[in-house]
Scaffold this motif. Structure first.
Motif, PDB file in Angstrom:
ATOM      1  N   UNK A 124      42.544  70.171  43.174  1.00 38.75           N
ATOM      2  CA  UNK A 124      42.139  69.291  44.262  1.00 38.75           C
ATOM      3  C   UNK A 124      41.250  70.019  45.270  1.00 38.75           C
ATOM      4  N   UNK A 125      41.584  71.263  45.593  1.00 36.93           N
ATOM      5  CA  UNK A 125      40.766  72.031  46.531  1.00 36.93           C
ATOM      6  C   UNK A 125      39.366  72.239  45.976  1.00 36.93           C
ATOM      7  N   UNK A 126      39.291  72.666  44.716  1.00 35.78           N
ATOM      8  CA  UNK A 126      37.987  72.918  44.101  1.00 35.78           C
ATOM      9  C   UNK A 126      37.133  71.657  44.094  1.00 35.78           C
ATOM     10  N   UNK A 127      37.764  70.525  43.797  1.00 35.05           N
ATOM     11  CA  UNK A 127      37.006  69.275  43.732  1.00 35.05           C
ATOM     12  C   UNK A 127      36.538  68.819  45.109  1.00 35.05           C
ATOM     13  N   UNK A 128      37.444  68.804  46.085  1.00 33.89           N
ATOM     14  CA  UNK A 128      37.082  68.266  47.403  1.00 33.89           C
ATOM     15  C   UNK A 128      36.094  69.171  48.136  1.00 33.89           C
ATOM     16  N   UNK A 129      36.023  70.449  47.774  1.00 34.85           N
ATOM     17  CA  UNK A 129      35.044  71.356  48.400  1.00 34.85           C
ATOM     18  C   UNK A 129      33.626  71.132  47.897  1.00 34.85           C
TER      19      UNK A 129
ATOM     20  N   UNK B  58      30.067  61.073  52.589  1.00 35.74           N
ATOM     21  CA  UNK B  58      29.971  60.804  54.017  1.00 35.74           C
ATOM     22  C   UNK B  58      29.151  61.861  54.750  1.00 35.74           C
ATOM     23  N   UNK B  59      28.072  62.297  54.137  1.00 35.50           N
ATOM     24  CA  UNK B  59      27.176  63.245  54.781  1.00 35.50           C
ATOM     25  C   UNK B  59      27.616  64.692  54.728  1.00 35.50           C
TER      26      UNK B  59
ATOM     27  N   UNK C 202      35.719  68.101  54.221  1.00 38.33           N
ATOM     28  CA  UNK C 202      35.428  68.045  55.656  1.00 38.33           C
ATOM     29  C   UNK C 202      36.196  66.921  56.348  1.00 38.33           C
ATOM     30  N   UNK C 203      36.626  65.934  55.595  1.00 38.47           N
ATOM     31  CA  UNK C 203      37.344  64.803  56.167  1.00 38.47           C
ATOM     32  C   UNK C 203      38.755  65.237  56.579  1.00 38.47           C
ATOM     33  N   UNK C 204      39.118  64.931  57.825  1.00 39.86           N
ATOM     34  CA  UNK C 204      40.420  65.378  58.319  1.00 39.86           C
ATOM     35  C   UNK C 204      41.568  64.834  57.478  1.00 39.86           C
ATOM     36  N   UNK C 205      41.434  63.589  57.016  1.00 39.13           N
ATOM     37  CA  UNK C 205      42.494  63.012  56.193  1.00 39.13           C
ATOM     38  C   UNK C 205      42.705  63.824  54.923  1.00 39.13           C
TER      39      UNK C 205
ATOM     40  N   UNK D  10      43.276  62.302  45.613  1.00 44.05           N
ATOM     41  CA  UNK D  10      42.093  62.935  46.199  1.00 44.05           C
ATOM     42  C   UNK D  10      40.928  63.005  45.220  1.00 44.05           C
ATOM     43  N   UNK D  11      41.219  63.257  43.963  1.00 40.91           N
ATOM     44  CA  UNK D  11      40.154  63.384  42.965  1.00 40.91           C
ATOM     45  C   UNK D  11      39.677  62.008  42.499  1.00 40.91           C
ATOM     46  N   UNK D  12      40.566  61.033  42.497  1.00 47.20           N
ATOM     47  CA  UNK D  12      40.144  59.677  42.175  1.00 47.20           C
ATOM     48  C   UNK D  12      40.199  59.364  40.693  1.00 47.20           C
TER      49      UNK D  12
END
Length: 378
Positions: free
Chosen positions: A257-262, A267-268, A273-276, A336-338
Protein backbone atom coordinates in the motif's frame (compact mmCIF):
# COMPACT_ATOMS: atom_id res chain seq x y z
CA UNK A 1 15.82 -9.81 22.87
CA UNK A 2 14.66 -6.78 24.84
CA UNK A 3 10.99 -5.92 25.14
CA UNK A 4 11.33 -3.59 22.18
CA UNK A 5 13.93 -4.81 19.69
CA UNK A 6 15.52 -7.89 18.20
CA UNK A 7 19.13 -8.70 18.94
CA UNK A 8 21.69 -8.39 16.17
CA UNK A 9 21.75 -12.18 15.85
CA UNK A 10 17.97 -12.33 15.51
CA UNK A 11 18.02 -9.59 12.88
CA UNK A 12 20.62 -11.53 10.90
CA UNK A 13 18.51 -14.67 11.17
CA UNK A 14 15.44 -12.83 9.85
CA UNK A 15 17.47 -11.42 6.96
CA UNK A 16 18.78 -14.89 6.13
CA UNK A 17 15.29 -16.44 6.13
CA UNK A 18 13.97 -13.67 3.88
CA UNK A 19 16.87 -14.07 1.47
CA UNK A 20 16.29 -17.82 1.23
CA UNK A 21 12.59 -17.22 0.69
CA UNK A 22 13.17 -14.69 -2.10
CA UNK A 23 16.01 -16.45 -3.91
CA UNK A 24 15.29 -20.13 -3.34
CA UNK A 25 11.72 -20.75 -2.21
CA UNK A 26 9.54 -18.36 -4.19
CA UNK A 27 10.47 -19.90 -7.56
CA UNK A 28 9.55 -23.35 -6.21
CA UNK A 29 6.27 -21.97 -4.86
CA UNK A 30 5.42 -20.45 -8.23
CA UNK A 31 5.95 -23.83 -9.90
CA UNK A 32 3.62 -25.61 -7.46
CA UNK A 33 -0.11 -26.27 -7.64
CA UNK A 34 -2.50 -24.51 -5.28
CA UNK A 35 -4.40 -26.81 -2.98
CA UNK A 36 -1.78 -29.58 -3.01
CA UNK A 37 1.32 -30.33 -0.98
CA UNK A 38 4.39 -28.86 -2.68
CA UNK A 39 6.94 -31.55 -1.92
CA UNK A 40 9.66 -29.76 -3.86
CA UNK A 41 9.14 -26.76 -1.61
CA UNK A 42 9.54 -28.90 1.50
CA UNK A 43 12.70 -30.44 0.05
CA UNK A 44 14.09 -26.95 -0.61
CA UNK A 45 13.30 -25.93 2.97
CA UNK A 46 15.05 -29.05 4.20
CA UNK A 47 18.09 -28.39 2.01
CA UNK A 48 18.44 -24.83 3.32
CA UNK A 49 18.07 -25.87 6.96
CA UNK A 50 14.77 -24.15 7.72
CA UNK A 51 12.96 -27.32 8.77
CA UNK A 52 15.88 -28.25 11.01
CA UNK A 53 15.32 -24.97 12.88
CA UNK A 54 11.99 -26.43 13.97
CA UNK A 55 13.94 -29.09 15.89
CA UNK A 56 17.35 -27.62 16.70
CA UNK A 57 18.58 -30.33 19.05
CA UNK A 58 19.51 -33.57 17.33
CA UNK A 59 20.01 -35.25 20.70
CA UNK A 60 16.64 -34.41 22.23
CA UNK A 61 14.45 -33.62 19.22
CA UNK A 62 13.05 -30.63 21.10
CA UNK A 63 11.14 -28.11 19.00
CA UNK A 64 12.39 -24.69 18.10
CA UNK A 65 12.22 -21.85 20.57
CA UNK A 66 8.92 -20.05 20.21
CA UNK A 67 10.78 -16.85 19.29
CA UNK A 68 12.69 -18.56 16.48
CA UNK A 69 9.45 -20.05 15.20
CA UNK A 70 7.77 -16.64 15.23
CA UNK A 71 10.68 -14.95 13.47
CA UNK A 72 10.75 -17.61 10.76
CA UNK A 73 7.00 -17.47 10.17
CA UNK A 74 6.86 -13.68 10.02
CA UNK A 75 9.87 -13.44 7.70
CA UNK A 76 8.54 -16.09 5.33
CA UNK A 77 5.04 -14.60 5.29
CA UNK A 78 6.32 -11.25 4.04
CA UNK A 79 7.64 -13.08 0.95
CA UNK A 80 5.44 -16.15 0.42
CA UNK A 81 2.47 -17.31 2.46
CA UNK A 82 2.73 -20.74 0.83
CA UNK A 83 6.30 -21.20 2.04
CA UNK A 84 5.35 -19.97 5.51
CA UNK A 85 2.40 -22.33 5.77
CA UNK A 86 4.39 -25.33 4.52
CA UNK A 87 6.96 -24.79 7.26
CA UNK A 88 4.37 -24.17 9.96
CA UNK A 89 2.39 -27.31 9.13
CA UNK A 90 5.54 -29.44 9.37
CA UNK A 91 6.01 -28.12 12.89
CA UNK A 92 2.37 -28.40 13.93
CA UNK A 93 2.11 -31.95 12.65
CA UNK A 94 5.31 -33.20 14.23
CA UNK A 95 5.58 -31.36 17.57
CA UNK A 96 3.14 -33.74 19.34
CA UNK A 97 5.20 -36.84 18.57
CA UNK A 98 8.41 -35.01 19.48
CA UNK A 99 6.77 -33.92 22.72
CA UNK A 100 5.34 -37.29 23.71
CA UNK A 101 6.30 -40.03 21.26
CA UNK A 102 8.52 -42.98 22.04
CA UNK A 103 12.01 -43.29 20.59
CA UNK A 104 10.86 -45.50 17.72
CA UNK A 105 8.29 -42.97 16.53
CA UNK A 106 10.73 -40.06 16.83
CA UNK A 107 13.57 -41.93 15.15
CA UNK A 108 11.31 -42.99 12.29
CA UNK A 109 9.69 -39.67 11.48
CA UNK A 110 11.87 -36.81 12.70
CA UNK A 111 14.68 -37.19 10.11
CA UNK A 112 12.17 -37.46 7.27
CA UNK A 113 10.25 -34.36 8.43
CA UNK A 114 13.46 -32.33 8.83
CA UNK A 115 14.72 -33.27 5.36
CA UNK A 116 11.37 -32.53 3.75
CA UNK A 117 10.89 -36.15 2.69
CA UNK A 118 7.82 -36.69 4.89
CA UNK A 119 4.76 -34.46 5.20
CA UNK A 120 3.26 -34.13 8.69
CA UNK A 121 -0.29 -33.22 9.72
CA UNK A 122 -2.20 -32.41 12.93
CA UNK A 123 -5.62 -34.10 12.92
CA UNK A 124 -7.85 -32.73 15.68
CA UNK A 125 -10.96 -31.10 14.17
CA UNK A 126 -14.09 -33.02 13.18
CA UNK A 127 -17.39 -32.08 11.49
CA UNK A 128 -19.02 -31.64 14.92
CA UNK A 129 -15.92 -30.76 16.94
CA UNK A 130 -14.24 -27.61 15.76
CA UNK A 131 -14.05 -24.86 18.37
CA UNK A 132 -15.31 -27.39 20.94
CA UNK A 133 -12.45 -29.77 20.29
CA UNK A 134 -13.13 -31.78 23.46
CA UNK A 135 -16.35 -32.98 21.82
CA UNK A 136 -14.45 -35.05 19.25
CA UNK A 137 -15.97 -38.45 18.48
CA UNK A 138 -13.44 -40.33 16.33
CA UNK A 139 -13.75 -43.68 18.10
CA UNK A 140 -10.83 -45.82 19.23
CA UNK A 141 -12.37 -49.27 19.86
CA UNK A 142 -10.28 -51.72 21.94
CA UNK A 143 -8.75 -54.49 19.84
CA UNK A 144 -6.38 -56.83 21.65
CA UNK A 145 -3.47 -54.73 22.88
CA UNK A 146 -4.44 -51.88 20.56
CA UNK A 147 -7.41 -50.05 19.05
CA UNK A 148 -9.33 -49.71 15.79
CA UNK A 149 -10.10 -46.14 14.72
CA UNK A 150 -13.54 -45.41 13.26
CA UNK A 151 -14.88 -42.01 12.20
CA UNK A 152 -13.64 -38.96 10.39
CA UNK A 153 -11.59 -35.80 10.70
CA UNK A 154 -12.39 -32.56 8.89
CA UNK A 155 -10.53 -29.36 7.92
CA UNK A 156 -7.14 -31.07 8.30
CA UNK A 157 -4.25 -29.18 6.70
CA UNK A 158 -2.05 -31.35 4.44
CA UNK A 159 -4.78 -33.99 4.28
CA UNK A 160 -5.16 -36.33 2.53
CA UNK A 161 -1.54 -36.13 1.28
CA UNK A 162 0.42 -36.33 4.54
CA UNK A 163 2.79 -39.18 5.33
CA UNK A 164 2.33 -38.99 9.12
CA UNK A 165 -0.73 -37.82 11.04
CA UNK A 166 -1.07 -37.03 14.72
CA UNK A 167 -4.64 -38.22 15.30
CA UNK A 168 -6.68 -37.46 18.39
CA UNK A 169 -9.30 -40.13 19.12
CA UNK A 170 -11.77 -40.94 21.87
CA UNK A 171 -10.65 -43.85 24.00
CA UNK A 172 -13.14 -43.26 26.85
CA UNK A 173 -16.75 -42.41 25.91
CA UNK A 174 -18.50 -39.37 27.38
CA UNK A 175 -15.36 -38.11 29.11
CA UNK A 176 -14.72 -35.06 26.92
CA UNK A 177 -11.10 -33.87 27.29
CA UNK A 178 -10.28 -36.58 29.84
CA UNK A 179 -10.95 -39.42 27.39
CA UNK A 180 -8.87 -38.45 24.35
CA UNK A 181 -5.69 -40.21 23.23
CA UNK A 182 -3.15 -39.04 20.65
CA UNK A 183 -1.85 -41.54 18.11
CA UNK A 184 0.79 -41.47 15.37
CA UNK A 185 -0.82 -42.82 12.18
CA UNK A 186 1.05 -43.40 8.92
CA UNK A 187 -0.56 -41.90 5.84
CA UNK A 188 -0.66 -45.28 4.10
CA UNK A 189 -2.30 -47.11 7.01
CA UNK A 190 -4.90 -49.70 6.00
CA UNK A 191 -8.41 -48.29 6.33
CA UNK A 192 -7.33 -44.65 6.14
CA UNK A 193 -8.92 -42.65 3.34
CA UNK A 194 -9.61 -39.03 2.52
CA UNK A 195 -10.40 -36.31 0.04
CA UNK A 196 -9.42 -32.72 -0.69
CA UNK A 197 -11.75 -29.90 0.31
CA UNK A 198 -12.12 -26.97 -2.06
CA UNK A 199 -11.39 -23.91 0.07
CA UNK A 200 -10.04 -20.46 -0.77
CA UNK A 201 -6.76 -21.21 1.01
CA UNK A 202 -3.85 -22.06 -1.32
CA UNK A 203 -2.57 -24.93 0.83
CA UNK A 204 -4.19 -28.38 0.97
CA UNK A 205 -7.02 -28.95 3.43
CA UNK A 206 -8.95 -32.20 3.51
CA UNK A 207 -11.20 -34.76 5.12
CA UNK A 208 -9.93 -38.05 6.55
CA UNK A 209 -11.94 -41.24 7.01
CA UNK A 210 -11.02 -44.04 9.38
CA UNK A 211 -12.49 -47.49 8.73
CA UNK A 212 -10.87 -49.77 11.25
CA UNK A 213 -7.41 -48.19 11.17
CA UNK A 214 -5.38 -50.21 13.64
CA UNK A 215 -3.06 -48.53 16.14
CA UNK A 216 -1.04 -50.26 18.81
CA UNK A 217 0.61 -49.30 22.11
CA UNK A 218 3.74 -48.09 20.28
CA UNK A 219 1.61 -45.57 18.36
CA UNK A 220 0.31 -43.86 21.51
CA UNK A 221 1.74 -40.40 22.12
CA UNK A 222 2.03 -39.80 25.84
CA UNK A 223 -0.56 -41.60 27.96
CA UNK A 224 -3.91 -43.11 27.11
CA UNK A 225 -6.77 -40.65 27.79
CA UNK A 226 -4.27 -37.78 28.18
CA UNK A 227 -3.98 -36.75 24.55
CA UNK A 228 -5.98 -33.55 24.87
CA UNK A 229 -3.19 -32.08 26.99
CA UNK A 230 -0.77 -32.75 24.13
CA UNK A 231 -3.08 -30.92 21.73
CA UNK A 232 -3.32 -27.89 24.02
CA UNK A 233 0.43 -27.77 24.68
CA UNK A 234 1.00 -27.86 20.93
CA UNK A 235 -1.40 -24.97 20.39
CA UNK A 236 0.24 -22.94 23.18
CA UNK A 237 3.46 -23.04 21.14
CA UNK A 238 1.90 -22.47 17.73
CA UNK A 239 -0.74 -19.85 18.53
CA UNK A 240 1.79 -17.00 18.97
CA UNK A 241 3.41 -18.06 15.71
CA UNK A 242 0.02 -17.90 13.95
CA UNK A 243 0.12 -14.29 15.14
CA UNK A 244 3.58 -13.95 13.60
CA UNK A 245 2.24 -15.33 10.31
CA UNK A 246 -0.54 -12.76 10.44
CA UNK A 247 1.91 -9.94 11.15
CA UNK A 248 4.02 -11.01 8.18
CA UNK A 249 0.96 -10.83 5.92
CA UNK A 250 -0.02 -7.47 7.36
CA UNK A 251 3.47 -6.08 6.84
CA UNK A 252 3.47 -7.25 3.22
CA UNK A 253 0.10 -5.57 2.68
CA UNK A 254 1.29 -2.33 4.28
CA UNK A 255 4.46 -2.29 2.20
CA UNK A 256 2.39 -2.79 -0.96
CA UNK A 257 0.00 0.00 0.00
CA UNK A 258 2.82 2.43 0.81
CA UNK A 259 4.61 1.74 -2.47
CA UNK A 260 1.41 2.22 -4.44
CA UNK A 261 0.14 5.38 -2.74
CA UNK A 262 3.57 7.05 -3.04
CA UNK A 263 3.55 6.78 -6.84
CA UNK A 264 -0.17 6.91 -7.70
CA UNK A 265 -0.95 10.35 -9.20
CA UNK A 266 -4.16 11.85 -7.85
CA UNK A 267 -5.62 15.28 -7.08
CA UNK A 268 -2.59 17.20 -8.29
CA UNK A 269 -0.05 15.14 -6.32
CA UNK A 270 0.37 11.56 -5.20
CA UNK A 271 -2.19 9.62 -3.24
CA UNK A 272 -0.10 9.47 -0.07
CA UNK A 273 -0.27 13.28 0.15
CA UNK A 274 -3.94 12.97 1.09
CA UNK A 275 -4.39 13.15 4.86
CA UNK A 276 -7.05 10.45 4.80
CA UNK A 277 -4.55 8.11 3.16
CA UNK A 278 -1.56 8.96 5.34
CA UNK A 279 -3.67 8.60 8.49
CA UNK A 280 -4.90 5.19 7.36
CA UNK A 281 -1.30 4.10 6.75
CA UNK A 282 -0.38 5.37 10.20
CA UNK A 283 -3.16 3.33 11.81
CA UNK A 284 -2.09 0.23 9.88
CA UNK A 285 1.56 0.59 10.91
CA UNK A 286 0.72 1.27 14.56
CA UNK A 287 -1.55 -1.73 14.88
CA UNK A 288 1.05 -3.98 13.25
CA UNK A 289 3.75 -2.87 15.68
CA UNK A 290 1.48 -3.31 18.70
CA UNK A 291 0.51 -6.81 17.58
CA UNK A 292 4.13 -7.71 16.86
CA UNK A 293 5.07 -6.83 20.44
CA UNK A 294 2.24 -9.00 21.78
CA UNK A 295 3.55 -11.90 19.69
CA UNK A 296 7.09 -11.37 20.98
CA UNK A 297 5.77 -11.19 24.55
CA UNK A 298 3.94 -14.50 24.20
CA UNK A 299 6.93 -16.19 22.59
CA UNK A 300 9.21 -14.83 25.29
CA UNK A 301 6.95 -16.17 28.03
CA UNK A 302 6.95 -19.61 26.43
CA UNK A 303 10.74 -19.69 26.05
CA UNK A 304 11.26 -18.44 29.60
CA UNK A 305 9.19 -21.32 30.99
CA UNK A 306 6.50 -19.09 32.46
CA UNK A 307 3.56 -20.53 34.35
CA UNK A 308 1.42 -22.60 31.94
CA UNK A 309 -1.66 -20.48 32.62
CA UNK A 310 0.29 -17.33 31.73
CA UNK A 311 1.60 -18.96 28.55
CA UNK A 312 -1.93 -19.92 27.52
CA UNK A 313 -3.27 -16.41 28.19
CA UNK A 314 -0.45 -14.62 26.36
CA UNK A 315 -0.68 -17.04 23.44
CA UNK A 316 -4.40 -16.37 23.14
CA UNK A 317 -3.86 -12.60 23.28
CA UNK A 318 -1.15 -12.74 20.62
CA UNK A 319 -3.17 -14.85 18.21
CA UNK A 320 -6.35 -12.86 18.73
CA UNK A 321 -4.85 -9.42 18.30
CA UNK A 322 -2.47 -10.24 15.45
CA UNK A 323 -5.01 -12.07 13.30
CA UNK A 324 -7.64 -9.35 13.79
CA UNK A 325 -5.00 -6.73 12.97
CA UNK A 326 -3.98 -8.55 9.81
CA UNK A 327 -7.59 -8.67 8.62
CA UNK A 328 -7.90 -4.91 9.18
CA UNK A 329 -4.59 -4.09 7.50
CA UNK A 330 -5.09 -6.25 4.41
CA UNK A 331 -8.63 -4.92 3.95
CA UNK A 332 -7.39 -1.33 4.35
CA UNK A 333 -4.59 -1.95 1.83
CA UNK A 334 -7.11 -3.26 -0.71
CA UNK A 335 -9.22 -0.14 -0.16
CA UNK A 336 -6.24 2.16 -0.75
CA UNK A 337 -5.03 0.38 -3.88
CA UNK A 338 -8.53 0.00 -5.30
CA UNK A 339 -9.90 -2.27 -8.00
CA UNK A 340 -6.52 -3.49 -9.25
CA UNK A 341 -5.97 -5.09 -5.82
CA UNK A 342 -8.87 -7.44 -6.56
CA UNK A 343 -7.43 -8.73 -9.82
CA UNK A 344 -6.46 -12.38 -9.70
CA UNK A 345 -2.70 -12.61 -9.19
CA UNK A 346 -2.24 -9.25 -7.46
CA UNK A 347 -0.33 -9.61 -4.15
CA UNK A 348 -3.22 -8.07 -2.22
CA UNK A 349 -5.77 -10.35 -3.87
CA UNK A 350 -3.72 -13.30 -2.67
CA UNK A 351 -3.39 -11.88 0.85
CA UNK A 352 -7.09 -11.04 0.96
CA UNK A 353 -7.91 -14.73 0.44
CA UNK A 354 -5.18 -15.95 2.76
CA UNK A 355 -5.77 -13.63 5.73
CA UNK A 356 -9.27 -14.83 6.59
CA UNK A 357 -8.54 -18.37 7.77
CA UNK A 358 -6.16 -17.59 10.71
CA UNK A 359 -9.04 -15.96 12.59
CA UNK A 360 -10.68 -19.41 12.62
CA UNK A 361 -8.07 -22.15 12.81
CA UNK A 362 -6.14 -23.16 15.96
CA UNK A 363 -8.93 -21.56 17.95
CA UNK A 364 -11.28 -18.92 16.53
CA UNK A 365 -11.10 -15.34 17.79
CA UNK A 366 -14.13 -15.98 19.97
CA UNK A 367 -12.39 -18.93 21.62
CA UNK A 368 -9.30 -16.80 22.28
CA UNK A 369 -11.49 -14.20 23.99
CA UNK A 370 -13.04 -16.93 26.11
CA UNK A 371 -9.60 -18.20 27.14
CA UNK A 372 -8.46 -14.69 28.06
CA UNK A 373 -11.65 -13.89 29.93
CA UNK A 374 -11.51 -17.07 31.97
CA UNK A 375 -7.89 -16.42 32.87
CA UNK A 376 -8.89 -13.01 34.24
CA UNK A 377 -11.79 -14.24 36.36
CA UNK A 378 -10.60 -17.69 37.43
Amino acid sequence: MTAFALTEGQQQFVAHVRAVAVDELRPVVDAGEEGHVNRELLKAMGTHGLLARLFPSASTGRPAAAMDLCLMREALATVSTEAETALALQGLGSYPFLLSGNDAVIDTWRPAVVSGDAVAAFALSEPDAGSDAAALQLEARPDGDGWLLHGEKMWISNAPEADIYVVFARTTPDARARGVTAFAVAGDAAGLGGEHLDLISPHPVGRLTFEGVRVGPADVLGEVDRGFTIAMRTLDLFRPSVGAFAIGMAQAALDTAIAYTKQRKAFGGVLSDQQAVSHKLADMATRIEASRLLVYSAAGAYDAGADPAEITRRSAMAKLDATETAQFVVDAAVQLVGARALQRGHPLEHLYREVRAPRIYEGASEIQRTIIGRSLTR
